[in-house]
Structure formats: C-alpha cells, structure tokens
Design an enzyme around this catalytic site. Structure first.
Site, PDB file in Angstrom:
ATOM      1  N   HIS A 111     -33.441  -0.067   4.522  1.00  0.00           N
ATOM      2  CA  HIS A 111     -33.336   0.158   5.948  1.00  0.00           C
ATOM      3  C   HIS A 111     -33.550   0.856   6.569  1.00  0.00           C
ATOM      4  CE1 HIS A 111     -29.516   1.942   6.814  1.00  0.00           C
ATOM      5  NE2 HIS A 111     -29.407   1.843   5.549  1.00  0.00           N
ATOM      6  N   ASP A 113     -33.637   1.662   9.819  1.00  0.00           N
ATOM      7  CA  ASP A 113     -33.301   2.406  10.804  1.00  0.00           C
ATOM      8  C   ASP A 113     -31.812   3.075  10.125  1.00  0.00           C
ATOM      9  OD1 ASP A 113     -31.437   0.198  10.036  1.00  0.00           O
ATOM     10  OD2 ASP A 113     -30.436  -0.446  11.779  1.00  0.00           O
ATOM     11  N   ASP A 144     -29.118   8.040   4.826  1.00  0.00           N
ATOM     12  CA  ASP A 144     -28.811   7.225   4.232  1.00  0.00           C
ATOM     13  C   ASP A 144     -30.465   5.826   5.753  1.00  0.00           C
ATOM     14  OD1 ASP A 144     -27.838   4.564   5.091  1.00  0.00           O
ATOM     15  OD2 ASP A 144     -25.786   5.180   6.287  1.00  0.00           O
ATOM     16  N   GLU A 179     -29.848  -2.813  10.067  1.00  0.00           N
ATOM     17  CA  GLU A 179     -28.588  -2.587   8.871  1.00  0.00           C
ATOM     18  C   GLU A 179     -27.774  -1.897   9.782  1.00  0.00           C
ATOM     19  OE1 GLU A 179     -25.496  -1.147   6.130  1.00  0.00           O
ATOM     20  OE2 GLU A 179     -27.186  -0.262   7.055  1.00  0.00           O
ATOM     21  N   HIS A 444     -24.053   9.382   7.898  1.00  0.00           N
ATOM     22  CA  HIS A 444     -22.811   8.171   9.446  1.00  0.00           C
ATOM     23  C   HIS A 444     -22.654   9.551  10.128  1.00  0.00           C
ATOM     24  CE1 HIS A 444     -22.368   4.183   8.715  1.00  0.00           C
ATOM     25  NE2 HIS A 444     -23.489   4.734   7.789  1.00  0.00           N
TER      26      HIS A 444
END
Length: 473
Positions: A111, A113, A144, A179, A444
């Site tokens: 992904h 995003d 990520d 995602e 994150h």
C-alpha cells in the site's frame, strides 16, 4: 557481495549462474531503489479523511509510473472502488500481465498510503524528508509500506533484467491507497476487478522480520475491533465546586469504565474475548524491553509467555481521547468524553463475535447510569496461514538463500484485515505475508525507519522467488 550490515550472499551461494546474476542485479539496483523510495516518501499520502486527498492521488500516479517504467506489464491503471457507504475510495494501482506456457500467476500487494505524521517535534528529521542515518532510512512510510511497494518494483526489475521482459510468469501488482484508513473500498475493489486480480500465489509485503539478520514469514495475524466510545453524564458542563461530590462527571465515568477492560496484572478482562494456544520461538523480557522501548521500572503486563500475549491473545488499547486539554481546563464537570478504543483479536475468533463481547461488557460495566454510545466501528478478522502449500516452502527457500539465515515462522500482533477478503474472493490462492520491517522500524510512530540491509535482502528474496516460479514445472 555484502550489504550495510555486513551480511553476505556467499553464506548460501546461488544455485545457478542465473541466480548469481539476479543477486548482482539486486545489489547494483539498490541505489536506484532507495532513490525511488525516497521520492515516494516525500509525498505525504495520508489517506485519513481529514487530510488532503490530492497527495494520495499524486502518490498513486507516481507508483503507477514506476511500474510502467519496468516495461513488463500489459496494463497499469489507477483505479478506485466505492466503499460500503457509497463513497469513492482512495486510488489504487493495478498492473497486470498474463501467464504463459502454464506458469503460475503471482499477485504482489503493498500500500502506498501512510499514517499521519504526528507532531513534527517528535521527529529527529522532518517526517516527509527521507534521511539516512547510519544504516537506516527515516521518514513516514519509509518502511510501512512504501518500502513494500519498492521491494515489489525492484524484484520485478531484477527478474526482467535476468530473464528478459518476455518471461512466462504471470504478474499482478495491486498497490492499495487506503490501508491505513481501514481498506474501506477493498472488498468492492476485489469484486470489481476479480478477473484481473486472480492469482495462484499472493505476496503481501506489509509485515516484519524476526530481526535485521533473520527473515520471517508471517503465519498468523490478530484481528481488530476499533470504535469510538462516548460517555455522557450531564446535559451541559457544571461548576465543579458547586456540584462536585454529588454529580458524576463524564471523565470519572469514563475512567472507571475503561479500568474494567483489564484486571490487576493488565490481562484483558472482557468475557468472550478468546486466546489461542501457540508454540513460539524464545523471546525474552529483555528483548521486549529493547524493542518496545519500555522505561526502566515499567513492568510488562499480562500472563503467559510474551509471544503468546503478543500473537495469540487479545489486547485493548485506548488510542485517543477527546477531553479538555490541561491548558484549557476550567473548573467544570465535563458532560461528555469520547475515546478511541482499539482491540486486537486472537486468531480463531471472528471480529463480529469480539465486537459483541466488547459491547456487552461496556453495557454491563458502565458506572453511575452514564449514557454510552458506540460509533465509527471498524472490524477485521484475524488470519492463519496454511503452511502446507508449495508456495510456503518456495518462499522459505528463497528467504534462506537470499538472507543466509533460517527463516522464522512468526505470528504478528498487528492486523491486516483485508486478508480475510482475499481468502474469501480467492480461496484457492496461497497467501504469503512477508515484509521489509524489523523490530526497530517504529511503524506508525515518530522516527519510522527502514533498515537498508533488510531492504536489500527482502528484495533479493522476492526476486529469487519470482525467478524460481518462472521456471516452475
């Protein structure tokens, strides 16, 4: 050939001249891959509703152009699908080429995003300015999952370089654009593009590795249930001196309610949330402290082995709270408080059953007769890999040869809810969950980073897998 961590492909010599050429191609192509990744990191493609969707569109266009540049796909499109509520989802990239001469088709998923950056002050370098420090590349999405995007890109490039662009292997590349916002149009995207997405093997490059020297194949993932919980006790704010002591404010009721989610040792105390027995590698408290960043004196919570808590049991976390800030606090009783609750669900339990258990717990444990509302619910089922298929053996062999280390079959405490949709739509496909992250990636979080040695070895392993599948009888 060595990388920034000192590891060498010579530990497990390639099995043929073609595989040796592939390893060299990956090595020589690494600077270009890092440059491509850096260009993508500079695009702040946060897919959350509060952020500018133009950045996600720009990211999708950039990804599509990268895959067009390989010259191996018949079609590369930027597509959208509707969500269950009828809104148009974020743009995804779909690239396809058919298999020939009876070879399998492999779908490569990642992904483009990313999560919101958080506070710039918490970053040691700007979140959207890719920065190399030591052997790591820092930036939001550097790992990520834009590294997953570029690992697919680089492995396809390497395959084309050594096998020619007219190879027989079928390839589908699906790079999702939402995602991090719950994959809300994912199910409809699969249905709309079912024929183009059909594959024998699906590689999901959105997980991590055991450490920077040891690869992992993820064989279990926890599911998730997230929701907004609003607790109300008053029609309006009231003077805390005039009414405090007799009137329950929403903050008191919320704190009391949230405290019932766990027992005294921190284990989840919600009836109906299940655990699953597992066997797992050794993982010490010292490793947990180093990888999670536990402060001195802070003790782990829960019971049982650490990995059973992380991989095979439930967890509940309050990830956000809407309440008066300390700076703006007045002497009033708060009428309403809202929190974001994120629960992780053990493999083997349906997310719908877990949500029902959480709702029942909240209704039965709300103190003082407070009014509660559960809204903005997202759910995702857990996932268990069938490790008996030939694709698992092929992937582990490729990892072993590319990394020079025995791969670990690992569980992951996080969730990739859309995998349940892949299983539903493509029940015959073998699913491999791989990744380019490591325990110090901080996905994150501020200072997210990618270990460049892991990046190269992940590319080499995937390229080797594709090369071998291209010659599979």
């Amino acid at each position: 050939m060595t990388d920034s961590s000192g590891s060498s492909f010579a530990q497990n010599p390639p099995q043929s001249a073609l595989e040796a050429a592939l390893a060299e191609t990956v090595e020589l192509g690494l600077p270009a891959s890092i440059a491509d990744l850096s260009a993508l990191v500079r695009i702040p493609s946060v897919s959350w509703a509060a952020f500018d969707p133009a950045h996600v569109e720009a990211s999708a266009d950039a990804v599509a152009e990268l895959f067009r540049s390989t010259g191996v796909f018949e079609a590369v499109d930027v597509l959208r699908a509707s969500t269950e509520s009828g809104e148009l989802g974020q743009p995804a990239v779909l690239a396809t080429r058919p298999a020939k001469n009876g070879k399998p088709t492999v779908l490569l998923y990642a992904h483009h995003d990313v999560q919101p950056p958080g506070q710039d002050a918490d970053w040691d370098s700007p979140p959207y300015e890719p920065t190399v420090r030591g052997d790591r590349l820092y930036g939001r999405g550097a790992a990520d999952d834009k590294a997953g995007v570029v690992s697919h890109l680089a492995s396809v490039r390497a395959l084309a370089a050594v096998a020619g662009t007219d190879f027989d292997l079928g390839l589908v590349v699906f790079i999702e654009g939402e995602e991090e916002f719950g994959s809300r149009s994912f199910a409809n995207f699969l249905e709309t593009n079912r024929e183009r997405l059909a594959a024998d093997v699906i590689v999901v490059a959105d997980s991590d590795n055991w450490n920077t020297e040891t690869p992992s194949l993820t064989i279990s993932l926890r599911g998730n249930v997230t929701f907004k919980l609003t607790v109300s006790t008053l029609a309006h704010a009231s003077h805390s001196g005039m009414f405090g002591g007799a009137v329950p404010d929403a903050m008191l009721a919320t704190i009391r309610l949230l405290s019932t989610f766990h027992d005294d040792n921190g284990s989840v105390a919600v009836d109906g949330l299940t655990s699953r027995p597992i066997s797992a590698p050794e993982y010490t408290e010292e490793t947990l402290r180093a990888e999670a960043g536990l402060l001195d004196g802070v003790q782990p919570i829960g019971t049982g082995s650490i990995l059973s808590r992380l991989w095979a049991g439930p967890s509940i976390t309050v990830t956000g709270i809407d309440a008066p800030t300390v700076a703006n606090a007045s002497n009033t009783l708060a009428p309403t408080v809202s929190v974001r609750v994120s629960a992780r669900i053990a493999p083997g339990q349906a997310a719908s059953d877990a949500l029902a258990a959480l709702e029942a717990h909240i209704r039965s444990h709300t103190p003082f007769g407070a009014q509660v509302e559960i809204s903005d619910v997202d759910t995702g089922d857990p996932f268990l890999v069938d490790t008996s298929g030939w694709a698992v053996s092929a992937a582990k062999d490729a990892m072993r040869d590319a990394w020079g280390a025995e791969p670990v079959e690992a569980g992951v405490g996080g969730s990739i809810p859309f995998i349940a949709d892949l299983v539903r739509v493509f029940p015959e496909a073998q699913i491999l969950v791989t990744g380019v992250e490591d325990p110090h990636t901080r996905a994150h979080s501020p200072n997210e980073s990618l270990h460049l040695g892991v990046f190269k070895r992940a590319i080499a392993a995937e390229a080797l897998l594709l090369l071998r599948l291209n010659s599979r009888e």
